[in-house]
Design a protein around this motif. Sequence first.
Motif, PDB file in Angstrom:
ATOM      1  N   GLU A  42       0.832  -1.199   0.000  1.00 47.52           N
ATOM      2  CA  GLU A  42       0.000   0.000   0.000  1.00 47.52           C
ATOM      3  C   GLU A  42       0.871   1.256   0.000  1.00 47.52           C
ATOM      4  N   ASP A  43       0.280   2.335  -0.524  1.00 48.31           N
ATOM      5  CA  ASP A  43       0.998   3.618  -0.653  1.00 48.31           C
ATOM      6  C   ASP A  43       1.695   4.040   0.637  1.00 48.31           C
ATOM      7  N   ARG A  44       1.025   3.810   1.773  1.00 49.85           N
ATOM      8  CA  ARG A  44       1.582   4.333   3.034  1.00 49.85           C
ATOM      9  C   ARG A  44       2.925   3.705   3.411  1.00 49.85           C
ATOM     10  N   TYR A  45       3.307   2.594   2.770  1.00 53.24           N
ATOM     11  CA  TYR A  45       4.602   1.969   3.069  1.00 53.24           C
ATOM     12  C   TYR A  45       5.693   2.378   2.079  1.00 53.24           C
ATOM     13  N   LEU A  46       5.305   3.170   1.082  1.00 48.76           N
ATOM     14  CA  LEU A  46       6.263   3.505   0.023  1.00 48.76           C
ATOM     15  C   LEU A  46       6.756   4.943   0.167  1.00 48.76           C
ATOM     16  N   PRO A  47       7.988   5.255  -0.280  1.00 47.55           N
ATOM     17  CA  PRO A  47       8.898   4.326  -0.945  1.00 47.55           C
ATOM     18  C   PRO A  47       9.784   3.519   0.019  1.00 47.55           C
ATOM     19  N   GLN A  48       9.900   3.962   1.283  1.00 43.50           N
ATOM     20  CA  GLN A  48      10.972   3.389   2.131  1.00 43.50           C
ATOM     21  C   GLN A  48      10.797   1.912   2.451  1.00 43.50           C
ATOM     22  N   ASN A  49       9.563   1.484   2.705  1.00 40.00           N
ATOM     23  CA  ASN A  49       9.380   0.169   3.324  1.00 40.00           C
ATOM     24  C   ASN A  49       8.811  -0.910   2.415  1.00 40.00           C
ATOM     25  N   PHE A 260     -13.675  -8.421   2.497  1.00 41.85           N
ATOM     26  CA  PHE A 260     -13.215  -8.662   3.872  1.00 41.85           C
ATOM     27  C   PHE A 260     -12.212  -7.604   4.334  1.00 41.85           C
ATOM     28  N   ILE A 261     -11.463  -7.042   3.406  1.00 39.41           N
ATOM     29  CA  ILE A 261     -10.536  -5.963   3.762  1.00 39.41           C
ATOM     30  C   ILE A 261     -11.292  -4.641   3.865  1.00 39.41           C
ATOM     31  N   TYR A 262     -12.139  -4.397   2.895  1.00 38.88           N
ATOM     32  CA  TYR A 262     -12.907  -3.153   2.821  1.00 38.88           C
ATOM     33  C   TYR A 262     -13.732  -2.937   4.089  1.00 38.88           C
ATOM     34  N   ARG A 263     -14.349  -4.004   4.568  1.00 38.64           N
ATOM     35  CA  ARG A 263     -15.219  -3.829   5.740  1.00 38.64           C
ATOM     36  C   ARG A 263     -14.421  -3.615   7.032  1.00 38.64           C
ATOM     37  N   LYS A 271     -13.579   6.085   1.774  1.00 34.08           N
ATOM     38  CA  LYS A 271     -13.769   7.286   0.937  1.00 34.08           C
ATOM     39  C   LYS A 271     -12.521   7.582   0.109  1.00 34.08           C
ATOM     40  N   GLU A 272     -11.368   7.346   0.720  1.00 30.94           N
ATOM     41  CA  GLU A 272     -10.097   7.552   0.025  1.00 30.94           C
ATOM     42  C   GLU A 272     -10.016   6.640  -1.213  1.00 30.94           C
ATOM     43  N   LEU A 273     -10.431   5.393  -1.037  1.00 28.23           N
ATOM     44  CA  LEU A 273     -10.416   4.435  -2.146  1.00 28.23           C
ATOM     45  C   LEU A 273     -11.353   4.901  -3.267  1.00 28.23           C
ATOM     46  N   ALA A 274     -12.532   5.376  -2.870  1.00 28.85           N
ATOM     47  CA  ALA A 274     -13.506   5.854  -3.860  1.00 28.85           C
ATOM     48  C   ALA A 274     -12.943   7.037  -4.640  1.00 28.85           C
ATOM     49  N   LYS A 276      -9.683   7.786  -5.074  1.00 27.62           N
ATOM     50  CA  LYS A 276      -8.491   7.429  -5.843  1.00 27.62           C
ATOM     51  C   LYS A 276      -8.819   6.491  -7.012  1.00 27.62           C
ATOM     52  N   PHE A 277      -9.670   5.499  -6.759  1.00 28.07           N
ATOM     53  CA  PHE A 277     -10.004   4.521  -7.788  1.00 28.07           C
ATOM     54  C   PHE A 277     -11.494   4.543  -8.090  1.00 28.07           C
ATOM     55  N   THR A 278     -12.238   3.793  -7.298  1.00 25.15           N
ATOM     56  CA  THR A 278     -13.668   3.686  -7.554  1.00 25.15           C
ATOM     57  C   THR A 278     -14.313   3.105  -6.303  1.00 25.15           C
ATOM     58  N   THR A 279     -15.626   3.176  -6.248  1.00 23.39           N
ATOM     59  CA  THR A 279     -16.338   2.494  -5.172  1.00 23.39           C
ATOM     60  C   THR A 279     -16.598   1.073  -5.638  1.00 23.39           C
ATOM     61  N   PRO A 280     -16.040   0.070  -4.941  1.00 22.32           N
ATOM     62  CA  PRO A 280     -16.287  -1.302  -5.395  1.00 22.32           C
ATOM     63  C   PRO A 280     -17.718  -1.717  -5.077  1.00 22.32           C
ATOM     64  N   HIS A 281     -18.333  -2.451  -5.996  1.00 24.24           N
ATOM     65  CA  HIS A 281     -19.673  -3.001  -5.727  1.00 24.24           C
ATOM     66  C   HIS A 281     -19.518  -4.503  -5.581  1.00 24.24           C
ATOM     67  N   PHE A 282     -19.667  -4.978  -4.362  1.00 23.71           N
ATOM     68  CA  PHE A 282     -19.496  -6.403  -4.117  1.00 23.71           C
ATOM     69  C   PHE A 282     -20.775  -7.144  -4.474  1.00 23.71           C
ATOM     70  N   ILE A 283     -20.602  -8.314  -5.071  1.00 27.96           N
ATOM     71  CA  ILE A 283     -21.744  -9.133  -5.479  1.00 27.96           C
ATOM     72  C   ILE A 283     -22.214  -9.915  -4.246  1.00 27.96           C
ATOM     73  N   SER A 284     -23.472  -9.756  -3.865  1.00 30.16           N
ATOM     74  CA  SER A 284     -23.918 -10.286  -2.566  1.00 30.16           C
ATOM     75  C   SER A 284     -23.711 -11.795  -2.448  1.00 30.16           C
ATOM     76  N   ASP A 285     -23.915 -12.547  -3.543  1.00 32.36           N
ATOM     77  CA  ASP A 285     -23.729 -13.999  -3.452  1.00 32.36           C
ATOM     78  C   ASP A 285     -22.428 -14.455  -4.131  1.00 32.36           C
ATOM     79  N   LEU A 286     -21.475 -13.513  -4.277  1.00 29.30           N
ATOM     80  CA  LEU A 286     -20.130 -13.866  -4.765  1.00 29.30           C
ATOM     81  C   LEU A 286     -19.144 -12.872  -4.168  1.00 29.30           C
ATOM     82  N   LYS A 287     -19.052 -12.866  -2.836  1.00 23.06           N
ATOM     83  CA  LYS A 287     -18.131 -11.906  -2.228  1.00 23.06           C
ATOM     84  C   LYS A 287     -17.052 -12.539  -1.362  1.00 23.06           C
ATOM     85  N   ASN A 288     -17.050 -13.861  -1.239  1.00 26.18           N
ATOM     86  CA  ASN A 288     -15.911 -14.525  -0.603  1.00 26.18           C
ATOM     87  C   ASN A 288     -15.810 -15.946  -1.157  1.00 26.18           C
TER      88      ASN A 288
END
Length: 325
Positions: A42-49, A260-263, A271-274, A276-288
């Motif tokens: 993730e961005d917060r670890y870059l560039p050093q780590n 599972f990460i998003y929640r 909001k940051e993800l939305a 920077k990229f997009t708001t993900p729409h998880f499929i209710s019967d295909l989310k894990n």
Amino acid sequence: MHFDLPMDLYEKRQRRDVLETEFLPEFESGNISLVGAAIYIEDRYLPQNGLRVALDQIARLYAETAASERFAICKNYREIQAARETGKIAFLITMEGIEPLGTDLNQLRVFYELGVRAIGLTHARTNAAGHGGVFAASGSPAEGLTPFGREVVRECEALGVIIDLAHINPAGFEEILSIITKPPIVSHTNVRRYYAIERNISDEQIRMIGERRGVIGVNSILVSPREEESTLDHYVDHIEQVANLIGIDSVGIGFDFFEFIYRQWPESRQKELAAKFTTPHFISDLKNHSHARNLTRKLVERGFSDEQIEKILRGNWIRIFREWL
Ligand SMILES: [Zn+2]
């Protein structure tokens, strides 16, 4: 062929048996036999780590795997087949974005020895290898790979590390195809026809993968820009679109389950993800992974034959592993 598991194991590194308690039940109820475990920084670890966090992610994956009888980290085709024969869930370690390498090709050799067997040069951002495709209809940089990016691609093919074209911008996509000789993969993506962003792949790009007997893993989180269209049926539309263009031998699964990460994130990060990229729409019967059987049922319902379903769910990726690993 894409799951952000090592990142989550790293975030929970103070705990033990995360794999067995939080992931194994879902893998088992979905009858999952192989997972592409993606190193991502993730961005917060870059560039050093970047390097340190990547190594720690791999360390957690090995430690958690060693603590369980149910998993095996696989480094070649033979080990993947052996895991199947002994009823173990196989991990193939993958890397999404070469930030951990810095600009040092020697690090690629180190990660190879640690078991990394598929690499996508970039995520959405620009790095030392090239540029990621944007989450918009157009606007990716027009340039392809950097000289370092080209070296990484050549060295991956020489070592036997699968080159993954997920996320790379269109110019980089074409350039990689001009370098490699083995069948390319796109581990997790959706088709641009149904969600028109450069991060997804166009019909023309799908044809380029088909011509080289590659495989495209269909992603579950960018099925549609509209929430109401983010359904299991529409997921299968993406599978059909790839199959219609280039045949059933080039379709695979790249769920990229991320809910599972998003929640676990605070609203500010969502909001940051939305932004920077997009708001993900998880499929209710295909989310894990426990929902994988819902997909099998849906494929039967939509008229796919047993032979076609076997290829989509496993056989096509296995062919890629046989050719690369
Ligand atoms: Zn991704």
